[in-house]
Design a protein around this motif. Structure first.
Motif, PDB file in Angstrom:
ATOM      1  N   TYR A   2       0.834  -1.185   0.000  1.00 33.73           N
ATOM      2  CA  TYR A   2       0.000   0.000   0.000  1.00 33.73           C
ATOM      3  C   TYR A   2       0.879   1.250   0.000  1.00 33.73           C
ATOM      4  N   GLU A   4       1.757   5.256   1.238  1.00 33.81           N
ATOM      5  CA  GLU A   4       1.746   6.012   2.484  1.00 33.81           C
ATOM      6  C   GLU A   4       1.796   7.501   2.171  1.00 33.81           C
ATOM      7  N   CYS A  75      -4.475  -1.447   6.200  1.00 32.12           N
ATOM      8  CA  CYS A  75      -3.991  -1.313   4.828  1.00 32.12           C
ATOM      9  C   CYS A  75      -3.402  -2.628   4.321  1.00 32.12           C
ATOM     10  N   SER A  79      -5.052  -4.337   1.144  1.00 35.00           N
ATOM     11  CA  SER A  79      -4.217  -4.411  -0.054  1.00 35.00           C
ATOM     12  C   SER A  79      -4.017  -5.853  -0.496  1.00 35.00           C
ATOM     13  N   VAL A  85      -5.206   1.383  -1.179  1.00 35.96           N
ATOM     14  CA  VAL A  85      -5.403   2.130   0.059  1.00 35.96           C
ATOM     15  C   VAL A  85      -4.128   2.877   0.440  1.00 35.96           C
ATOM     16  N   ASN A  87      -1.970   4.632   3.860  1.00 35.46           N
ATOM     17  CA  ASN A  87      -1.790   4.744   5.302  1.00 35.46           C
ATOM     18  C   ASN A  87      -1.150   6.092   5.621  1.00 35.46           C
TER      19      ASN A  87
END
Length: 103
Positions: A2, A4, A75, A79, A85, A87
């Motif tokens: 995922y 960030e 996440c 994922s 997604v 984070n």
């Protein structure tokens, strides 16, 4: 895997009016102590039962918690199921903006 973003990047995007599906996964007492106005509340303790609610709102799905650990677990979970997604690293501890208190 995922993506960030930092709390500052999230703050900037919200200030610019970017449409985000921001979900706070902290617990009730943490939420009431202060949360981001645009966030929705789905506590980690209820996440399995309420995961179907994640996509109820349009926009990029962004998760936040106190420091980024619990939201990272969410996440990871999503994922692995193929969802895109994001984070928020540093979580609410790093949030530079205002918060709303209460429910």
């Amino acid at each position: 895997m995922y993506r960030e973003m930092t709390a500052s990047e999230l703050h900037d995007q919200l200030k610019q009016g970017v449409k985000l599906n921001l979900i706070d996964v902290r617990e009730q007492d943490e939420w009431e102590d202060g949360h981001i106005e645009q966030a929705r509340f789905i506590p980690l303790s209820e996440f399995q039962a309420r995961a179907h609610e994640v996509h109820d709102v349009e926009g990029e799905v962004v998760f936040i918690c106190r420091s980024g650990g619990r939201s990272g677990k969410v996440c990871d979970f999503l994922s692995l199921q193929g969802f895109d997604v994001v984070n928020v690293t540093g979580g609410m501890l790093a949030w530079p903006g205002e918060v709303v208190e209460g429910k």
